[in-house]
Write a protein that holds these residues in place. Structure first.
Motif, short mmCIF file in Angstrom:
data_model
loop_
_atom_site.label_atom_id
_atom_site.label_comp_id
_atom_site.label_asym_id
_atom_site.label_seq_id
_atom_site.Cartn_x
_atom_site.Cartn_y
_atom_site.Cartn_z
N UNK A 139 0.99 -1.26 0.11
CA UNK A 139 0.12 -0.05 0.11
C UNK A 139 0.87 1.29 -0.04
N UNK A 140 2.07 1.26 0.60
CA UNK A 140 2.86 2.43 0.89
C UNK A 140 3.52 2.32 -0.61
N UNK A 141 3.75 1.25 -1.39
CA UNK A 141 4.21 1.42 -2.99
C UNK A 141 3.18 1.92 -3.67
N UNK A 145 3.57 5.67 -5.96
CA UNK A 145 3.14 5.86 -7.48
C UNK A 145 1.92 6.47 -7.80
N UNK A 146 1.00 6.80 -6.69
CA UNK A 146 -0.26 7.83 -6.73
C UNK A 146 0.22 9.11 -6.76
N UNK A 147 0.82 9.39 -5.66
CA UNK A 147 1.22 10.72 -5.22
C UNK A 147 2.25 11.47 -5.97
N UNK A 148 3.46 10.86 -6.03
CA UNK A 148 4.49 11.36 -7.09
C UNK A 148 4.19 11.98 -8.08
N UNK A 149 3.49 11.27 -9.07
CA UNK A 149 2.97 11.74 -10.40
C UNK A 149 2.29 12.81 -10.27
N UNK A 158 6.69 19.37 -1.81
CA UNK A 158 6.38 19.69 -0.33
C UNK A 158 7.30 19.46 0.66
N UNK A 159 8.50 18.90 0.22
CA UNK A 159 9.37 18.62 1.28
C UNK A 159 9.43 17.12 1.67
N UNK A 160 10.40 16.28 2.15
CA UNK A 160 10.50 15.04 2.10
C UNK A 160 9.58 14.60 3.57
N UNK A 161 9.55 15.32 4.47
CA UNK A 161 8.56 14.83 5.60
C UNK A 161 7.04 14.93 5.18
N UNK A 162 6.56 16.01 4.52
CA UNK A 162 5.28 16.10 3.99
C UNK A 162 5.05 15.24 3.19
N UNK A 163 5.76 14.79 2.22
CA UNK A 163 5.39 14.01 1.27
C UNK A 163 5.30 12.65 1.70
N UNK A 164 6.22 12.24 2.57
CA UNK A 164 6.34 11.01 3.39
C UNK A 164 4.88 10.86 4.19
N UNK A 169 -0.84 8.62 4.77
CA UNK A 169 -2.10 8.86 4.79
C UNK A 169 -2.92 8.27 3.69
N UNK A 170 -2.13 8.20 2.32
CA UNK A 170 -2.86 7.73 1.15
C UNK A 170 -2.79 5.98 1.25
N UNK A 171 -1.51 5.48 1.88
CA UNK A 171 -1.64 4.16 2.18
C UNK A 171 -2.63 3.53 3.01
N UNK A 172 -2.78 4.31 3.96
CA UNK A 172 -4.07 4.16 5.03
C UNK A 172 -5.29 4.01 4.49
N UNK A 173 -5.29 5.06 3.56
CA UNK A 173 -6.96 5.05 2.63
C UNK A 173 -6.98 3.68 1.79
N UNK A 174 -5.71 3.36 1.30
CA UNK A 174 -5.64 2.18 0.40
C UNK A 174 -6.14 0.80 1.20
N UNK A 175 -5.60 0.78 2.55
CA UNK A 175 -5.63 -0.27 3.21
C UNK A 175 -7.29 -0.41 3.55
N UNK A 176 -7.84 0.60 3.89
CA UNK A 176 -9.15 0.85 4.13
C UNK A 176 -10.03 0.33 3.05
#
Length: 510
Positions: A139-141, A145-149, A158-164, A169-176
């Motif tokens: 889900x992180x992967x 591939x969703x966020x970076x493009x 946005x900076x490394x910490x914000x992007x991480x 958050x997106x990975x959590x949504x994917x899990x759900x």
């Protein structure tokens, strides 16, 4: 821990179901899973997506282009050998749960204590660690591939910490989303999986087409390097095997094992005696041919070193060859990865369900929805562990070292096949693999287990042994002696009523 989970389980099953749940329990002895998976869907569960990410590890460890291609072919051959053996086991023991079900059925009659132990340890390391971890990493992967493009198309940094944080958050949504889809409907899960499989194969076809075009224009300078620089070290060759087997098995990116994904869901395959072997015989060679062809395509564009350094080689090739259509490759990778995670979650839930049904996990994890017949408690349990891992750091750091432990259980499963030939010589075997196949798999698997430990010993292997030892300590009181956990009664009742789930009917082996 079927009896250990709680003492009042039978009373809850019979007397304490709500009025909404009780009328739906048509089978007094338990519920059964529904058979929804056909031949095409079975093939879809096999086809992986690891080739999109980076095959550089195989090339780096092999030392040469020629040897790396041989490694990819050899990994495919090993997957075929193992899968053919699993086809016999899956039709002989038509239960969900894969290796777990074969180990428990094949070894338990041999000794009351030691017989069930390997199956428990397999479930212990797989259900509680490996498969939730690969779910989380997948889900992180997919989120990456969703966020970076999207950020690149908007010109944002946005900076490394914000992007991480955004990726987590997106990975959590994917899990759900994936868990909700798996819990909602097997039919819809299969439809989504089939769609992403078609999209995946189209993307592979595009990459192979690009490779054919490159070859036709004479772009063979990297392929012409052949076997120059090939490694001859015993342990390095074994780790190169691991690199390829990750793509076939899915420990990192595919979230499901090409070799045995279908065996985790045998009870949900339509006509498994026919479709299980057919899907394996179609899917594994298809994956092998695709992986080889795509590797050749990569090497018509990128140098070996560039391929090794690439974190997303398919994207790099797309950017080089497809021009304004290059965005389709990250999209295809994201879709493929999502499909792989969906497949892994689907099969992982069945493994958790099967272990609980045998009494090796808390009893409620073996319950299924009274209408859809989906093991929703097991799916939700896996998702909760994955969520915890997504929030934590370095969730994938130990996967490489636990892979060798899982190969121990693969080898044991092949041994079980040989044992069953002796203990159940007259059992129904709609498919029977030639005897040399499991024997050869045992020999190769033993090499893969021993070689990395002997040539490249690491402290992480002790972590694996530590986890297995803790599992052994849990096994003694809660599985073998069936010590009770009385507090599970109210929890189980609450889960039953909330999720509308009930106990399952245990299938026969033959």
């Amino acid at each position: 821990m079927e009896n250990a989970a709680f003492d009042s389980c039978d009373e809850i099953r019979k007397d304490e179901l709500s009025a909404e749940v009780k009328p739906n329990l048509e089978v007094t002895n338990g519920l059964e899973l529904k058979r929804k998976v056909g031949l095409f869907s079975g093939v879809a569960l096999i086809v992986g997506s690891g080739i999109f990410i980076s095959p550089g590890g195989v090339l780096q460890r092999s030392g040469s282009v020629g040897l790396s291609l041989i490694m990819w072919a050899a990994c495919g051959l090993l997957a075929i050998l193992g899968s053919l053996s699993y086809a016999e086991l899956g039709t002989l023991i038509p239960k969900s749960g894969g290796e777990y079900s074969y180990l428990i059925d094949g070894l338990s009659p041999l000794h009351p204590f030691w017989g069930p132990l390997p199956a428990f340890l397999y479930s212990w390391i797989s259900v509680l660690l490996l498969r939730p971890t690969t779910f989380a990493v997948g889900c992180l992967s997919c989120a990456s591939y969703t966020i970076y493009p999207i950020l690149a198309s908007m010109g944002l940094c946005l900076g490394t910490e914000t992007e991480d944080l955004l990726i987590k958050v997106t990975a959590v949504l994917y899990i759900g989303l994936i868990t909700a889809l798996n819990c909602y409907s097997v039919d819809w899960t299969i439809r989504v999986q089939n769609f992403f499989t078609v999209a995946k194969l189209v993307a592979i076809a595009v990459l192979i087409g690009c490779g054919i075009y490159q070859l036709s224009t004479g772009e063979t300078q990297y392929l012409a390097q052949g076997f120059e620089g090939s490694t001859t070290e015993f342990g390095t060759i074994a780790t190169a095997f691991y690199g390829g087997l990750w793509a076939y098995d899915g420990w990192y990116q595919d979230r499901g094992c090409v070799m045995n994904n279908l065996n985790f869901i045998t009870e949900e395959i339509k006509n498994p005696y026919v479709n299980l072997p057919r899907a394996i015989m179609i899917g594994i060679p298809l994956v092998t041919v695709c992986y080889l062809a795509v590797n050749v395509a990569y090497l018509t564009v990128l140098s070996p070193q560039a391929l090794i350094n690439s974190d997303a080689v398919a994207v790099d090739v797309g950017n080089y060859l497809l021009g304004p259509l290059a965005f389709t490759i990250p999209l295809a990778v994201a879709m493929s990865t999502f499909g792989g995670v969906l497949t892994g979650a689907f099969s992982t839930g069945r493994l958790c369900f099967a272990t609980a049904r045998e009494g090796h996990m808390i009893d409620v994890l073996s319950y299924i929805h009274v209408d859809s017949r989906i093991p929703s408690p097991a799916l939700i349990f896996t998702a909760i562990i994955a969520l915890i891992l997504v929030i934590s750091k370095n969730v994938s750091s130990l996967i490489d070292f636990f892979t060798f432990a899982v190969w121990i259980f693969y080898v044991l499963t092949m041994i079980v096949l040989l044992i069953l030939r002796k203990t159940r010589p007259d059992a129904r075997r709609p498919y029977k693999v030639p005897l040399f196949v499991p024997i050869l798999t045992i020999i190769i698997g033993s090499y893969l287990i021993v070689a990395p430990i002997v040539t490249e010993p690491a402290v992480e292997y002790l972590y694996v042994l530590g986890v297995l030892f803790v599992g052994f300590l849990v096994y003694i009181p809660f599985v073998y002696y069936k010590c009770s956990l009385g507090f599970m009664g109210p929890i189980t009742k609450f889960i039953q009523l909330t999720l509308s789930v009930g106990p399952t009917l245990k299938p026969m082996s033959d």
